[in-house]
Design a protein around this motif. Structure first.
Motif, PDB file in Angstrom:
ATOM      1  N   PHE A 156       1.047  -1.300   0.421  1.00 53.83           N
ATOM      2  CA  PHE A 156      -0.098   0.150   0.213  1.00 53.83           C
ATOM      3  C   PHE A 156       0.720   1.862   0.080  1.00 53.83           C
ATOM      4  O   PHE A 156       0.610   1.961  -0.719  1.00 53.83           O
ATOM      5  CB  PHE A 156      -0.744  -0.241   1.067  1.00 53.83           C
ATOM      6  N   ALA A 157       1.615   1.107   0.984  1.00 54.13           N
ATOM      7  CA  ALA A 157       3.360   2.481   1.397  1.00 54.13           C
ATOM      8  C   ALA A 157       3.518   2.777  -0.248  1.00 54.13           C
ATOM      9  O   ALA A 157       3.686   3.869  -0.714  1.00 54.13           O
ATOM     10  CB  ALA A 157       3.751   2.025   2.417  1.00 54.13           C
ATOM     11  N   ASP A 158       3.904   1.524  -0.693  1.00 54.60           N
ATOM     12  CA  ASP A 158       4.988   2.345  -2.331  1.00 54.60           C
ATOM     13  C   ASP A 158       4.039   2.349  -3.536  1.00 54.60           C
ATOM     14  O   ASP A 158       4.298   3.328  -4.347  1.00 54.60           O
ATOM     15  CB  ASP A 158       5.329   0.688  -2.275  1.00 54.60           C
ATOM     16  N   SER A 159       3.052   1.868  -2.987  1.00 60.10           N
ATOM     17  CA  SER A 159       1.603   2.732  -4.817  1.00 60.10           C
ATOM     18  C   SER A 159       1.473   3.445  -4.036  1.00 60.10           C
ATOM     19  O   SER A 159       1.072   4.065  -4.944  1.00 60.10           O
ATOM     20  CB  SER A 159       0.576   1.159  -4.981  1.00 60.10           C
ATOM     21  N   LEU A 160       0.832   3.970  -2.771  1.00 54.31           N
ATOM     22  CA  LEU A 160       0.640   5.305  -2.877  1.00 54.31           C
ATOM     23  C   LEU A 160       1.871   6.792  -3.271  1.00 54.31           C
ATOM     24  O   LEU A 160       1.518   7.437  -3.475  1.00 54.31           O
ATOM     25  CB  LEU A 160       0.438   5.613  -1.037  1.00 54.31           C
ATOM     26  N   ARG A 161       2.966   6.085  -2.460  1.00 51.09           N
ATOM     27  CA  ARG A 161       3.935   7.024  -3.235  1.00 51.09           C
ATOM     28  C   ARG A 161       4.128   7.100  -4.789  1.00 51.09           C
ATOM     29  O   ARG A 161       4.311   8.355  -5.161  1.00 51.09           O
ATOM     30  CB  ARG A 161       5.859   6.187  -3.144  1.00 51.09           C
ATOM     31  N   VAL A 162       3.619   6.379  -5.238  1.00 51.82           N
ATOM     32  CA  VAL A 162       4.022   6.217  -7.356  1.00 51.82           C
ATOM     33  C   VAL A 162       2.442   6.721  -7.596  1.00 51.82           C
ATOM     34  O   VAL A 162       2.586   8.347  -8.130  1.00 51.82           O
ATOM     35  CB  VAL A 162       3.272   5.037  -7.729  1.00 51.82           C
ATOM     36  N   ASP A 163       1.667   7.287  -7.074  1.00 51.26           N
ATOM     37  CA  ASP A 163       0.520   8.094  -7.251  1.00 51.26           C
ATOM     38  C   ASP A 163       0.683   9.025  -6.457  1.00 51.26           C
ATOM     39  O   ASP A 163      -0.259  10.180  -7.072  1.00 51.26           O
ATOM     40  CB  ASP A 163      -0.653   6.959  -6.556  1.00 51.26           C
ATOM     41  N   LEU A 164       1.332   9.497  -5.591  1.00 57.03           N
ATOM     42  CA  LEU A 164       1.511  11.104  -5.139  1.00 57.03           C
ATOM     43  C   LEU A 164       2.906  10.996  -4.948  1.00 57.03           C
ATOM     44  O   LEU A 164       3.389  12.561  -4.940  1.00 57.03           O
ATOM     45  CB  LEU A 164       1.569  10.313  -3.716  1.00 57.03           C
ATOM     46  N   ALA A 165       3.460  10.790  -6.438  1.00 59.28           N
ATOM     47  CA  ALA A 165       4.418  11.439  -6.991  1.00 59.28           C
ATOM     48  C   ALA A 165       5.027  12.238  -7.493  1.00 59.28           C
ATOM     49  O   ALA A 165       6.004  13.750  -7.220  1.00 59.28           O
ATOM     50  CB  ALA A 165       5.541   9.793  -7.713  1.00 59.28           C
ATOM     51  N   ASP A 166       3.763  12.970  -8.380  1.00 60.04           N
ATOM     52  CA  ASP A 166       3.538  14.372  -8.979  1.00 60.04           C
ATOM     53  C   ASP A 166       3.313  15.021  -8.009  1.00 60.04           C
ATOM     54  O   ASP A 166       2.289  16.480  -8.088  1.00 60.04           O
ATOM     55  CB  ASP A 166       2.357  14.285  -9.976  1.00 60.04           C
ATOM     56  N   THR A 167       2.727  15.442  -6.580  1.00 56.24           N
ATOM     57  CA  THR A 167       2.409  16.180  -5.049  1.00 56.24           C
ATOM     58  C   THR A 167       4.039  16.318  -4.315  1.00 56.24           C
ATOM     59  O   THR A 167       5.260  15.735  -4.853  1.00 56.24           O
ATOM     60  CB  THR A 167       2.308  16.080  -4.183  1.00 56.24           C
ATOM     61  N   ASP A 168       4.192  16.826  -3.379  1.00 59.35           N
ATOM     62  CA  ASP A 168       5.270  16.745  -2.579  1.00 59.35           C
ATOM     63  C   ASP A 168       5.115  16.206  -1.196  1.00 59.35           C
ATOM     64  O   ASP A 168       6.546  16.493  -0.427  1.00 59.35           O
ATOM     65  CB  ASP A 168       5.988  18.237  -2.171  1.00 59.35           C
TER      66      ASP A 168
END
Length: 246
Positions: A156-168
């Protein structure tokens, strides 16, 4: 203005030590847990700690608390640490144990993420830290519920990081080994490289401040388990079986 940190599972163990570490460094800390009494004792140790009595699996209560925050209130670091551990027997799997474990370790993390993401102080590189475990690196006996829940949290954390990659927003996955907590004290087996919660809190504080996306400690245990994971699948299974019989 002091930075703000929120920590779940803050009434004992690694969560308590981490709450104190942040508070002692001048942060305002929302300490979240179910135990009102333990939170009161924690808050009495440092005026920077604000106790928040909440169950991380209660989405209604979490939403109400978030909505009741002062207008413009933002969080710089959120550490989703609340967790539980129950061991099961393969010949009579306890379905209720799986439900309880996944409710806290997985659904609780997802629920907190849902309501805390909008509160993160975007524009100042906030961190959402999610606590998993090294337990999912290797198949340990009777750990079907706990290990599987921690594997789910890590993904979940790794996938979430991908989807939030365009944020800070920095998503930091924390994978500790054995930490000396009320949960681990119930274990009836040897726990190599057992770490004091205060030392774990120091690793978390320093790692998040450094902008790390993954924290694993103790390092010696991490090296051992990663090496075991490189073994051929059949050999790894034989070794796991041998460890069970000891």
């Amino acid at each position: 203005m002091a930075k703000i940190c929120l920590i779940t599972g803050a009434s004992s163990g690694m969560g308590k030590a981490t709450a104190l570490r942040y508070a002692n460094n001048g942060w305002q800390v929302y300490a979240v847990a179910r135990s009102t009494d333990k939170l009161a004792e924690l808050a009495a140790q440092n005026a920077n700690i604000k106790p928040v009595s909440l169950d991380v699996t209660d989405s209604v209560a979490l939403a109400s608390w978030a909505a009741a925050l002062p207008a413009g209130q933002k969080i710089d670091v959120a550490i989703l640490n609340a967790g539980t551990c129950e061991y099961v027997d393969a010949d009579d799997l306890d379905l209720a144990a799986f439900e309880r474990t996944f409710a806290v370790n997985v659904q609780g993390v997802v629920c907190c993420t849902r309501y805390l993401l909008p509160l993160l102080n975007t524009g100042s590189h906030p961190t959402l830290a999610i606590v998993s475990s090294m337990s999912h690196f290797f198949p340990f006996t009777r750990a079907e519920a706990y290990g599987a829940s921690k594997a789910a949290v890590a993904y979940f954390a790794d996938s979430l990081r991908v989807d939030l990659a365009d944020t800070d927003i920095n998503v930091c996955l924390i994978e500790p080994g054995f930490i000396d907590t009320p949960l681990t004290r119930k274990n009836d087996f040897e726990m190599p490289f057992l770490m004091a919660p205060e030392k774990a809190a120091s690793r978390i504080f320093d790692g998040i401040n450094a902008g790390k996306s993954r924290l694993r400690f103790p390092r010696r245990l991490s090296f051992v388990l990663k090496a075991l994971g490189l073994l051929p699948y059949g050999l790894r299974n034989k070794l796991a079986k041998k460890m069970k019989q000891q």
